[in-house]
Enzyme design. Structure first.
Site, PDB file in Angstrom:
ATOM      1  N   CYS A   1     -16.543   1.803  -0.130  1.00 27.34           N
ATOM      2  CA  CYS A   1     -15.384   0.944   0.116  1.00 27.34           C
ATOM      3  C   CYS A   1     -14.982   0.933   1.587  1.00 27.34           C
ATOM      4  O   CYS A   1     -14.282   0.036   2.031  1.00 27.34           O
ATOM      5  CB  CYS A   1     -14.211   1.406  -0.746  1.00 27.34           C
ATOM      6  SG  CYS A   1     -13.805   3.155  -0.494  1.00 27.34           S
TER       7      CYS A   1
ATOM      8  N   ARG B   1     -13.766  -8.608   0.873  1.00 26.73           N
ATOM      9  CA  ARG B   1     -12.329  -8.386   0.703  1.00 26.73           C
ATOM     10  C   ARG B   1     -11.564  -9.654   1.096  1.00 26.73           C
ATOM     11  O   ARG B   1     -10.590 -10.024   0.447  1.00 26.73           O
ATOM     12  CB  ARG B   1     -11.849  -7.187   1.550  1.00 26.73           C
ATOM     13  CG  ARG B   1     -12.407  -5.830   1.152  1.00 26.73           C
ATOM     14  CD  ARG B   1     -11.909  -5.351  -0.193  1.00 26.73           C
ATOM     15  NE  ARG B   1     -10.458  -5.334  -0.294  1.00 26.73           N
ATOM     16  CZ  ARG B   1      -9.671  -4.359   0.176  1.00 26.73           C
ATOM     17  NH1 ARG B   1     -10.197  -3.302   0.764  1.00 26.73           N
ATOM     18  NH2 ARG B   1      -8.352  -4.418   0.024  1.00 26.73           N
TER      19      ARG B   1
ATOM     20  N   GLN C   1     -10.024  -3.869  -4.080  1.00 30.36           N
ATOM     21  CA  GLN C   1     -11.336  -3.327  -3.726  1.00 30.36           C
ATOM     22  C   GLN C   1     -12.303  -3.472  -4.909  1.00 30.36           C
ATOM     23  O   GLN C   1     -13.446  -3.909  -4.738  1.00 30.36           O
ATOM     24  CB  GLN C   1     -11.187  -1.844  -3.346  1.00 30.36           C
ATOM     25  CG  GLN C   1     -12.496  -1.193  -2.932  1.00 30.36           C
ATOM     26  CD  GLN C   1     -12.988  -1.694  -1.590  1.00 30.36           C
ATOM     27  OE1 GLN C   1     -12.257  -1.657  -0.616  1.00 30.36           O
ATOM     28  NE2 GLN C   1     -14.208  -2.176  -1.527  1.00 30.36           N
TER      29      GLN C   1
ATOM     30  N   ASP D   1     -17.048   7.249  -2.018  1.00 33.31           N
ATOM     31  CA  ASP D   1     -15.773   7.067  -1.295  1.00 33.31           C
ATOM     32  C   ASP D   1     -15.520   8.392  -0.569  1.00 33.31           C
ATOM     33  O   ASP D   1     -16.189   9.400  -0.841  1.00 33.31           O
ATOM     34  CB  ASP D   1     -14.668   6.757  -2.334  1.00 33.31           C
ATOM     35  CG  ASP D   1     -13.279   6.573  -1.714  1.00 33.31           C
ATOM     36  OD1 ASP D   1     -13.174   6.385  -0.480  1.00 33.31           O
ATOM     37  OD2 ASP D   1     -12.284   6.614  -2.480  1.00 33.31           O
TER      38      ASP D   1
ATOM     39  N   ARG E   1       0.886  -1.186   0.000  1.00 34.45           N
ATOM     40  CA  ARG E   1       0.000   0.000   0.000  1.00 34.45           C
ATOM     41  C   ARG E   1       0.911   1.218   0.000  1.00 34.45           C
ATOM     42  O   ARG E   1       1.697   1.415   0.928  1.00 34.45           O
ATOM     43  CB  ARG E   1      -0.905  -0.014   1.230  1.00 34.45           C
ATOM     44  CG  ARG E   1      -1.647   1.296   1.403  1.00 34.45           C
ATOM     45  CD  ARG E   1      -2.801   1.224   2.368  1.00 34.45           C
ATOM     46  NE  ARG E   1      -3.921   0.523   1.770  1.00 34.45           N
ATOM     47  CZ  ARG E   1      -5.187   0.619   2.206  1.00 34.45           C
ATOM     48  NH1 ARG E   1      -5.472   1.378   3.240  1.00 34.45           N
ATOM     49  NH2 ARG E   1      -6.152  -0.035   1.613  1.00 34.45           N
TER      50      ARG E   1
ATOM     51  N   HIS F   1      -7.048   0.785  -6.849  1.00 33.40           N
ATOM     52  CA  HIS F   1      -7.330  -0.098  -5.703  1.00 33.40           C
ATOM     53  C   HIS F   1      -7.988  -1.370  -6.264  1.00 33.40           C
ATOM     54  O   HIS F   1      -9.177  -1.616  -6.077  1.00 33.40           O
ATOM     55  CB  HIS F   1      -8.252   0.632  -4.717  1.00 33.40           C
ATOM     56  CG  HIS F   1      -8.258   0.041  -3.337  1.00 33.40           C
ATOM     57  ND1 HIS F   1      -7.512  -1.055  -2.979  1.00 33.40           N
ATOM     58  CD2 HIS F   1      -8.925   0.423  -2.209  1.00 33.40           C
ATOM     59  CE1 HIS F   1      -7.722  -1.329  -1.703  1.00 33.40           C
ATOM     60  NE2 HIS F   1      -8.580  -0.451  -1.207  1.00 33.40           N
TER      61      HIS F   1
END
Ligand code: CP
Ligand code: NVA
Length: 301
Positions: free
Chosen positions: A258, A286, A130, A218, A100, A127
């Protein structure tokens, strides 16, 4: 060697396989208890994380692998050792690295060496994990991805980019409602155009959600944008998902986020609570999709 930096790294067939396998994992937490036996996965974080950290950790454990989770400040890379040298060293100890990072370029440098499979656990641009979990969640809810209209309300940032690139594989249609000054990245737009993905950009969120099957939002202030927080909260205020906006949408619309959510900013408490079953299922998925992603990375599916 396989890498997952963005959904451009997948073929349509890979995308379909990963989603289907994620759904199988969701139906049986013990589906592949030894798939990662003798494999070690490292997680490397330059930014905070709850879902990505936990879902990868539990996925590796439930598949019989070993896991090392690291913060970049704990490593010499945090005080200037090059990312290339760090990657070379990682490749001599472990079998896969999930990263990340603030800079997508770092992922490109790491994967470009082709010394160890690299998974993007969120960068400033993409991402993908996701996005895969989100398409899995929609599919699991019994919706047909082809032709499905996803209205993203907010900043076309990393999460939007991955949903949009997912449409290259799924055949879904994308609506974006965003204020002036927050355009789609040209590269993303070009990819969609090349494959004739239906993309429409609106200033008015009510117009964007009118025919939507899914409304997605988001945060208005992503990690690394904290200095612009006040300005962003003012500019994005008309793009809040609230009951009033939902009254303009279809009754059976799915609302997705998310997470982490900033209740009262991009989404109200009332909408979060009403659509919690979908939103927390996204978070749960996830875990199931990370398992499928790891199997794909190692060529097991
Ligand atoms: N959605 C997501 O990636 O959450 P985390 O930042 O908690 O990992
Ligand atoms: N756009 C958000 C996503 C968090 C999961 C961020 O980059 O902070």
């Amino acid at each position: 060697m396989r890498h997952l930096l963005s959904l451009l790294d997948l073929s349509d067939e890979d995308f379909r396989k990963i989603l289907a396998r994620g759904i199988e994992h969701a139906g049986n937490r013990k589906l592949a208890p030894a798939a990662l036996a003798d494999r070690t996965v490292t997680l490397l974080f330059e930014k905070t994380s709850t879902r990505t950290r936990l879902s990868f950790s539990v996925a590796v454990m439930e598949m019989g692998g070993h896991l090392i989770a690291l913060e970049s400040q704990m490593l010499q890379v945090g005080r200037g050792e090059s990312i290339e040298d760090t990657t070379e060293v990682l490749a001599r100890y472990v079998d896969c690295v999930m990263v990340r990072t603030h800079s997508h370029r770092r992922l490109e440098l790491m994967s470009g060496l082709n010394r160890i499979p690299v998974i993007n656990g969120l960068s400033d641009r993409h991402h993908p994990c996701q996005g895969l979990a989100d398409y899995m969640t929609i599919q699991e809810a019994g919706r047909d991805l082809k032709g499905l209209c996803i209205a993203f309300v907010g900043e076309p940032n990393n999460v939007f980019n991955s949903l949009a690139l997912g449409a290259l594989h799924s055949g879904s249609r994308i609506h974006l409602a965003a204020p002036d000054g927050y355009p789609i990245r040209p590269g993303i737009r070009d990819h969609l155009k090349k494959k004739n993905v239906h993309l429409e950009v609106f200033r008015d969120p009510a117009e964007a959600v009118k025919e939507a099957d899914v409304i997605y939002t988001d945060t208005w202030v992503s990690m690394g944008q904290e200095e612009e927080a006040e300005e962003r909260k003012a500019v994005f205020r008309p793009y809040r998902i609230d009951d009033e906006l939902l009254s303009k949408a279809r009754k059976d619309v799915m609302v997705m986020h998310c997470l982490p959510a900033h209740r009262g900013e991009e989404i109200t408490d009332s909408v979060m609570d009403a659509h919690g079953p979908t939103i927390f299922k996204q978070a749960e998925n996830r875990l199931h999709i990370q398992k499928a992603i790891l199997e794909w990375i190692f060529g097991l599916i």
